[in-house]
Write an enzyme that holds these catalytic residues in place. Structure first.
Site, PDB file in Angstrom:
ATOM      1  N   ASP A 152       0.827  -1.206   0.000  1.00 48.89           N
ATOM      2  CA  ASP A 152       0.000   0.000   0.000  1.00 48.89           C
ATOM      3  C   ASP A 152       0.867   1.265   0.000  1.00 48.89           C
ATOM      4  O   ASP A 152       2.095   1.195   0.044  1.00 48.89           O
ATOM      5  CB  ASP A 152      -0.930  -0.063   1.229  1.00 48.89           C
ATOM      6  CG  ASP A 152      -2.308   0.492   0.930  1.00 48.89           C
ATOM      7  OD1 ASP A 152      -2.422   1.349   0.028  1.00 48.89           O
ATOM      8  OD2 ASP A 152      -3.262   0.096   1.614  1.00 48.89           O
ATOM      9  N   ASP A 207     -10.471   3.462  -3.493  1.00 50.73           N
ATOM     10  CA  ASP A 207     -11.071   2.224  -2.985  1.00 50.73           C
ATOM     11  C   ASP A 207     -12.502   2.025  -3.473  1.00 50.73           C
ATOM     12  O   ASP A 207     -13.289   2.965  -3.575  1.00 50.73           O
ATOM     13  CB  ASP A 207     -11.072   2.233  -1.452  1.00 50.73           C
ATOM     14  CG  ASP A 207      -9.691   1.959  -0.876  1.00 50.73           C
ATOM     15  OD1 ASP A 207      -8.721   1.876  -1.658  1.00 50.73           O
ATOM     16  OD2 ASP A 207      -9.589   1.823   0.353  1.00 50.73           O
TER      17      ASP A 207
HETATM   18  C1  GLA Z   1      -6.106   1.186   1.480  1.00 50.84           C
HETATM   19  C2  GLA Z   1      -6.245   0.195   0.335  1.00 50.84           C
HETATM   20  C3  GLA Z   1      -7.364  -0.794   0.662  1.00 50.84           C
HETATM   21  C4  GLA Z   1      -7.060  -1.518   1.967  1.00 50.84           C
HETATM   22  C5  GLA Z   1      -6.850  -0.509   3.084  1.00 50.84           C
HETATM   23  C6  GLA Z   1      -6.340  -1.168   4.354  1.00 50.84           C
HETATM   24  O1  GLA Z   1      -7.218   2.016   1.577  1.00 50.84           O
HETATM   25  O2  GLA Z   1      -6.503   0.857  -0.872  1.00 50.84           O
HETATM   26  O3  GLA Z   1      -7.527  -1.723  -0.390  1.00 50.84           O
HETATM   27  O4  GLA Z   1      -5.916  -2.313   1.806  1.00 50.84           O
HETATM   28  O5  GLA Z   1      -5.907   0.496   2.721  1.00 50.84           O
HETATM   29  O6  GLA Z   1      -6.090  -0.241   5.373  1.00 50.84           O
END
Ligand code: GLA
Length: 404
Positions: A152, A207
């Site tokens: 991430d 997301d």
């Molecule tokens: C980010 C990523 C998500 C998930 C969260 C976890 O937002 O884009 O897919 O992995 O972090 O905290």
């Protein structure tokens, strides 16, 4: 002069393991990775028993045999701090038997295990990230038998994305275990331009959440994300991001919400159809232990998955959008001269959608047509075809060239 030949030979030999490793690494995702990820349903509420039950369910419900291979544990799996040696430590409440035992469990059932970390010093949910510990973490993951890393981009400070992801790639390679690298910087640094040489898949967008086209801060429904696949790159007409994908390098519009409560059955079916058409990684994000037979049928449909896993590795693109008719048509080139065609009813009521084949200019010559969800023949491309389609549902077709 005399010593040059042996030296050259030695230099070549020294490079061989690296080259072999690089090749192993590069060939890991020749078709889009398929699996399951804990985040969309469980977020921080994960436990090793859920992972084991998920693996067992995926054997029993046919997902494993349909191609879902990677079981990925997302953010929140570790303790809040590293130990005195600087190692990440699994949360003993959530993973009392530890990651090695869990990896053994899923491997014995024919799966691969994935974990999550972050390029910054802290993850998005404020657990330790891999910044400054990349090589140490990669070695630890290899010792546990980890096969996939979602990496991430929270708290990255002034780090350069390409450098940070290249560092973890090099660390994974140095650790010697083949690991699929899932780059998750949300499309902020145009990863489609560089990430193919670094990882196997890269997020293109923010997301997802379980909505058709809603927006909740940073989260978007799948239709909004779909639109962005067509429009993120400027001046490329209908092509969008598709030209950057291919075997071993995939645009990732985020994990599936198929079967989650915010989507109707039609919206789940359409979402799955489009992720297959986009050659997107298929990471189920629902509770596969309790899903309905209808959702299971969507996730395990062999004909639709074959569109996603087609060896040509072409990503589909939007060929036609007619907002006044509530119609969008997307197409994907398949091997053997076949095409997948997906028509979406964007309206709020059932509608008759007409596909005028001659307007899909990339598809040349006569084809027979098969409806992939109903499994019925649907004529040929000699004249326009009309399909009754529910609101936010699709008709997904496979075209095969007529043999002359
Ligand atoms: C980010 C990523 C998500 C998930 C969260 C976890 O937002 O884009 O897919 O992995 O972090 O905290």
């Amino acid at each position: 002069m005399k010593t040059r030949a042996p030296r050259l030979l030695l230099a070549v030999l020294a490079c061989l393991p690296l080259t072999a490793m690089a090749q192993k690494y590069e060939n890991l995702a020749l078709t889009p990775p398929m699996g399951w990820n804990s985040w969309n349903t469980f977020a921080g509420d994960i436990h090793e028993s859920v992972i084991r039950q998920t693996a067992d369910a995926m054997v029993a419900n046919g997902m494993r045999d349909a191609g879902y291979t990677y079981i990925v544990i997302d953010d929140t799996w570790s303790q809040r701090q590293r130990d005195a040696q600087g190692n990440l430590v699994p949360d003993p409440e959530k993973f009392p038997l530890g990651m090695k035992a869990l990896a053994d469990y899923v491997h014995e059932r024919g799966f691969k295990l994935g974990l999550y970390s972050c390029a910054g010093p802290r993850t998005c949910a404020d657990y330790p990230g891999s910044w400054g510990h990349e090589f140490q973490d990669a070695r630890l993951f290899a010792s546990w038998g980890i096969d996939y890393l979602k990496y991430d981009w929270c708290n990255h400070g002034t780090a350069d994305a390409r450098d940070a992801y290249t560092r973890i790639r090099d660390a994974l390679r140095a650790a010697g275990r083949p690991v699929v690298l899932s780059i998750c910087e949300w499309g902020q640094n145009k990863p489609w331009e560089w990430a193919g040489a670094v990882g196997h898949l890269w997020r293109t967008t923010g997301d997802i959440y379980d909505s058709y086209d809603g927006r909740k801060g940073w989260e978007m429904g799948w239709k909004r994300i779909l639109d962005l696949q067509a429009t993120l790159v400027e001046n490329v007409g209908a092509d969008g991001l598709n030209k950057f994908a291919g075997p071993g390098r995939w645009n990732d519009p985020d994990m599936l919400e198929v079967g989650n409560p915010g989507l109707s059955l039609a919206e789940s079916r359409a979402h799955f159809s489009f992720w297959c058409l986009l050659a997107a990684p298929l990471m189920a994000g629902n509770d596969v232990r309790t899903m309905t037979p209808e959702i299971r049928a969507i996730l395990t449909d062999r004909d639709v998955i074959a569109v996603n896993q087609d060896p040509l590795g072409k990503q589909g693109f939007r060929a036609l959008a007619e907002p006044a008719k509530n119609l969008e048509i997307w197409v994907k080139e398949l091997s053997g001269g076949d095409w997948a065609v997906c028509a979406l009813n964007t309206g709020t009521a059932p509608a008759d959608l007409t596909i005028a084949w001659d307007r899909l200019w990339t598809i040349r010559g006569p084809h027979t047509v098969r409806d992939l969800w109903t499994k019925k023949p649907a004529g040929d491309t000699a004249k326009p075809a009309t399909f009754r389609v529910d609101s936010h549902d699709v008709v997904l077709l496979r075209l095969t060239p007529v043999k002359s």
